[in-house]
Design an enzyme around this catalytic site. Sequence first.
Site, PDB file in Angstrom:
ATOM      1  N   HIS A   1      -2.629   6.953   7.575  1.00 17.92           N
ATOM      2  CA  HIS A   1      -1.698   7.893   6.915  1.00 17.92           C
ATOM      3  C   HIS A   1      -2.430   9.162   6.479  1.00 17.92           C
ATOM      4  CE1 HIS A   1       2.182   5.943   6.610  1.00 17.92           C
ATOM      5  NE2 HIS A   1       1.703   4.863   6.019  1.00 17.92           N
TER       6      HIS A   1
ATOM      7  N   HIS B   1      -4.393   0.960   7.827  1.00 15.17           N
ATOM      8  CA  HIS B   1      -3.059   1.576   7.828  1.00 15.17           C
ATOM      9  C   HIS B   1      -3.013   2.794   6.896  1.00 15.17           C
ATOM     10  CE1 HIS B   1       1.495   1.104   7.873  1.00 15.17           C
ATOM     11  NE2 HIS B   1       1.336   1.809   6.773  1.00 15.17           N
ATOM     12  N   GLU B   2      -3.595   2.650   5.689  1.00 15.64           N
ATOM     13  CA  GLU B   2      -3.551   3.754   4.711  1.00 15.64           C
ATOM     14  C   GLU B   2      -4.459   4.910   5.139  1.00 15.64           C
ATOM     15  OE1 GLU B   2      -1.126   3.508   2.980  1.00 15.64           O
ATOM     16  OE2 GLU B   2      -0.868   1.338   2.943  1.00 15.64           O
TER      17      GLU B   2
ATOM     18  N   GLY C   1       0.838  -1.199   0.000  1.00  9.16           N
ATOM     19  CA  GLY C   1       0.000   0.000   0.000  1.00  9.16           C
ATOM     20  C   GLY C   1       0.864   1.238   0.000  1.00  9.16           C
TER      21      GLY C   1
ATOM     22  N   GLN D   1       2.518   9.908   2.122  1.00  6.80           N
ATOM     23  CA  GLN D   1       3.884   9.375   2.172  1.00  6.80           C
ATOM     24  C   GLN D   1       4.785   9.915   1.076  1.00  6.80           C
ATOM     25  OE1 GLN D   1       2.273   5.131   2.480  1.00  6.80           O
ATOM     26  NE2 GLN D   1       4.206   4.969   3.577  1.00  6.80           N
TER      27      GLN D   1
ATOM     28  N   CYS E   1       5.899  -0.338   7.680  1.00  2.63           N
ATOM     29  CA  CYS E   1       5.520   0.852   6.908  1.00  2.63           C
ATOM     30  C   CYS E   1       6.726   1.333   6.119  1.00  2.63           C
ATOM     31  CB  CYS E   1       5.041   1.956   7.860  1.00  2.63           C
ATOM     32  SG  CYS E   1       4.561   3.477   7.012  1.00  2.63           S
ATOM     33  N   LEU E   2       6.500   1.682   4.857  1.00  2.47           N
ATOM     34  CA  LEU E   2       7.584   2.178   4.001  1.00  2.47           C
ATOM     35  C   LEU E   2       8.161   3.489   4.534  1.00  2.47           C
ATOM     36  CD1 LEU E   2       5.958   1.443   0.523  1.00  2.47           C
ATOM     37  CD2 LEU E   2       7.865   0.195   1.580  1.00  2.47           C
TER      38      LEU E   2
HETATM   39  O1  GNR Z   1       4.140  -2.684   2.517  1.00  5.04           O
HETATM   40  C1  GNR Z   1       3.489  -2.589   3.567  1.00  5.04           C
HETATM   41  N1  GNR Z   1       3.236  -3.701   4.296  1.00  5.04           N
HETATM   42  C2  GNR Z   1       2.360  -3.710   5.368  1.00  5.04           C
HETATM   43  C3  GNR Z   1       2.383  -4.813   6.197  1.00  5.04           C
HETATM   44  C4  GNR Z   1       1.522  -4.893   7.264  1.00  5.04           C
HETATM   45  C5  GNR Z   1       0.633  -3.876   7.495  1.00  5.04           C
HETATM   46  C6  GNR Z   1       0.597  -2.761   6.686  1.00  5.04           C
HETATM   47  C7  GNR Z   1       1.461  -2.684   5.616  1.00  5.04           C
HETATM   48  S1  GNR Z   1       1.408  -1.309   4.581  1.00  5.04           S
HETATM   49  C8  GNR Z   1       3.049  -1.267   4.022  1.00  5.04           C
HETATM   50  C9  GNR Z   1       3.229  -0.173   2.963  1.00  5.04           C
HETATM   51  C10 GNR Z   1       2.959   1.180   3.586  1.00  5.04           C
HETATM   52  O2  GNR Z   1       3.721   1.726   4.324  1.00  5.04           O
HETATM   53  N2  GNR Z   1       1.815   1.724   3.306  1.00  5.04           N
HETATM   54  O3  GNR Z   1       1.457   2.902   3.845  1.00  5.04           O
HETATM   55 NI    NI Z   2       2.649   3.020   5.709  1.00  2.05          NI
END
Ligand code: GNR
Ligand code: NI
Length: 168
Positions: A137, A133-134, A46, A51, A91-92
């Site tokens: 953000h 999660h998104e 995601g 980001q 998270c990236l």
């Molecule tokens: O690549 C991602 N893997 C992930 C693994 C577990 C829960 C959420 C994620 S999202 C993350 C990519 C990211 O940072 N998206 O905002």
């Molecule tokens: Ni993230």
Amino acid sequence: MAILDILHHPDPRLREVAQPITEFDDELQTFIDDMFETMYAAPGVGLAATQVGDTRRVAVMDCSEDKNQPMVIINPEILQADEPQIMEEGCLSVPGISDKVTRNNHVKLRALDRDGNSYELQAEGLLAQCIQHEIDHLDGKLYIDKLSTLKRDRIRKKLQKEQRLATR
Ligand code: GNR
Ligand code: NI
């Protein structure tokens, strides 16, 4: 197509609250394509506009095994969430770190697609986790906000040190 720079914690731009999208123009389509390219290259499941330093309320995702199910969520709303459980998350924008946080294993989502059409979706497992999660953000939140102050401080110091080494 272009690969965009992904911001790293503690960049203050990760704390901005994204604004709803009302214009579904060509520029938005190009931006979404660039977000997909950036997400797949990372690689990640995601990526939220926040980001990459953009304050529009859009995220892209692909939680499929074969990376062939691209999904766009614009102005997303969680209509229902249940089955809280502990899940491992990364998270990236917090590279090299992962930890356990509580997420709902099931969510009902309402969002707009890239053409501005409304849709609803029932999601579970990784997709449900990724949606939460998104959306976090887009509200300026990171999963590490759910960890203890001690853990969060350690993570911030580690990333700040890496940042210093990368830019010297
Ligand atoms: O690549 C991602 N893997 C992930 C693994 C577990 C829960 C959420 C994620 S999202 C993350 C990519 C990211 O940072 N998206 O905002
Ligand atoms: Ni993230």
